[in-house]
Enzyme design. Structure first.
Site, PDB file in Angstrom:
ATOM      1  N   ASN A  10       0.879  -1.270  -0.047  1.00 56.48           N
ATOM      2  CA  ASN A  10       0.124  -0.159  -0.142  1.00 56.48           C
ATOM      3  C   ASN A  10       0.762   1.513  -0.134  1.00 56.48           C
ATOM      4  OD1 ASN A  10      -1.968   2.087   0.319  1.00 56.48           O
ATOM      5  ND2 ASN A  10      -2.457   1.243   2.668  1.00 56.48           N
ATOM      6  N   LYS A  12       0.092   4.245  -0.352  1.00 59.49           N
ATOM      7  CA  LYS A  12      -0.630   5.517   0.376  1.00 59.49           C
ATOM      8  C   LYS A  12      -0.728   6.563  -0.496  1.00 59.49           C
ATOM      9  CE  LYS A  12      -0.126   3.273   4.851  1.00 59.49           C
ATOM     10  NZ  LYS A  12      -0.053   3.458   6.370  1.00 59.49           N
ATOM     11  N   HIS A  96      -9.506   0.840   5.275  1.00 60.71           N
ATOM     12  CA  HIS A  96      -8.130   1.143   6.007  1.00 60.71           C
ATOM     13  C   HIS A  96      -8.401   1.958   6.931  1.00 60.71           C
ATOM     14  CE1 HIS A  96      -4.153   2.484   6.751  1.00 60.71           C
ATOM     15  NE2 HIS A  96      -3.677   1.231   6.043  1.00 60.71           N
ATOM     16  N   GLU A  98      -6.747   4.698   8.322  1.00 59.98           N
ATOM     17  CA  GLU A  98      -6.682   5.916   8.039  1.00 59.98           C
ATOM     18  C   GLU A  98      -8.041   6.463   7.500  1.00 59.98           C
ATOM     19  OE1 GLU A  98      -1.880   5.327   7.336  1.00 59.98           O
ATOM     20  OE2 GLU A  98      -3.309   5.428   5.511  1.00 59.98           O
ATOM     21  N   GLU A 166      -4.866  -4.757  11.080  1.00 65.91           N
ATOM     22  CA  GLU A 166      -4.053  -3.783  11.318  1.00 65.91           C
ATOM     23  C   GLU A 166      -4.205  -3.014  12.562  1.00 65.91           C
ATOM     24  OE1 GLU A 166      -2.950  -1.899   7.055  1.00 65.91           O
ATOM     25  OE2 GLU A 166      -4.897  -1.349   7.717  1.00 65.91           O
ATOM     26  N   GLY A 172       2.757   2.858  11.034  1.00 67.34           N
ATOM     27  CA  GLY A 172       3.499   3.635  10.825  1.00 67.34           C
ATOM     28  C   GLY A 172       4.251   4.616  12.269  1.00 67.34           C
ATOM     29  N   SER A 212       3.489  -1.655  10.597  1.00 66.47           N
ATOM     30  CA  SER A 212       4.961  -1.663  10.798  1.00 66.47           C
ATOM     31  C   SER A 212       5.641  -2.930  10.189  1.00 66.47           C
ATOM     32  CB  SER A 212       5.338  -1.058  11.949  1.00 66.47           C
ATOM     33  OG  SER A 212       4.738   0.299  12.277  1.00 66.47           O
TER      34      SER A 212
END
Length: 253
Positions: A10, A12, A96, A98, A166, A172, A212
């Site tokens: 991904n 992003k 996702h 985010e 996730e 991150g 990560s």
């Protein structure tokens, strides 16, 4: 069991034309296990999808990072599932963290998106995961079960879904769930599938880990029995992504 290892990259909201060409060249030149061993799916930003599709090696597939919840029309700024199908893009990432956290996409909205994407012939990487606060309060599985239930209630066939677990606190941040933590949640997710969708679905559905993942920790994570691959963020933009793909061979060892 026979679940083929799955590695998603991904990208992003990253990349320029020059950077994308460089990343694709690195991927194209890499020596990795065969398609029988690992399925690799690369997910660039929308604007680079046609370019990457035209340049990327044929044994890698491509995913969009999102799509609209229903048929296209007067929805400024959105990209419909039909457009992705028209471009020949086989996969899409939906839900996702985010998008859930920053753009306030609810479980129900994510579930509707998954169902619509599947109805148009796309395959879906469906993301679930808990925040640090939720983990510390002991509600990890309650949260993940609710996220998965919102998808399960809207679909009848799981064969074109990969579930990506996730942990939000590990995305991150440099923090990573220990192999034992990842295995625990993946195992519980598989039990949820068995109870709610049947043993066959539970046995065949791939549950991948995202949070990560890098070249240093991928082998130990890949060795866990219920970790069927990875959804890789930042490291998918770097040469170490190749090492993560190669960790698929751990399953055959």
């Amino acid at each position: 069991m026979g679940r083929k290892f799955f590695v998603g990259g991904n990208w992003k909201c990253n990349g320029t034309i020059e950077e994308v060409k460089k990343i694709v060249t690195t991927l194209n030149e890499a020596e990795i296990p065969s398609e029988d061993v690992v399925e690799v799916v690369i997910s660039p930003p929308f604007v680079f999808l046609p370019m990457v599709k035209g340049l990327l090696r044929s044994d890698f597939q491509i995913a969009a990072q999102n799509c609209w919840v229903r048929k296209g029309g007067a929805f400024t700024g959105e990209i419909s599932a039909e457009m992705l199908v028209n471009l020949g893009i086989p996969w899409v990432i939906i839900g996702h963290s985010e998008r859930r956290l920053i753009l306030n996409e609810s479980n129900e909205f994510v579930g509707d998106k998954v169902a619509y994407a599947l109805s148009q012939g796309l395959k879906v990487i469906a993301c679930v995961g808990e925040t640090l606060g939720q983990r510390e309060s002991g509600s990890t599985m309650t949260v993940i079960a609710a996220q998965t239930k919102a998808i399960g209630e809207r679909i009848s066939n799981w064969s074109n879904i990969v579930i990506a677990y996730e942990p939000v606190w590990a995305i991150g941040t440099g923090k990573v769930a220990t192999p034992a933590q990842a295995q625990e949640v993946h195992s519980e997710l598989r039990k949820w599938l068995e109870v709610n969708a049947g043993a066959e679905v539970a046995d065949s559905t791939r549950i991948i880990y995202g949070g990560s993942v890098n070249g240093a920790n991928c082998k130990e994570l890949a060795a866990q029995p219920d970790v069927d691959g990875f959804l890789v963020g930042g490291a998918s933009l770097k040469p170490e992504f190749i090492e993560i793909i190669k960790s698929a061979t751990i399953k055959d060892a």
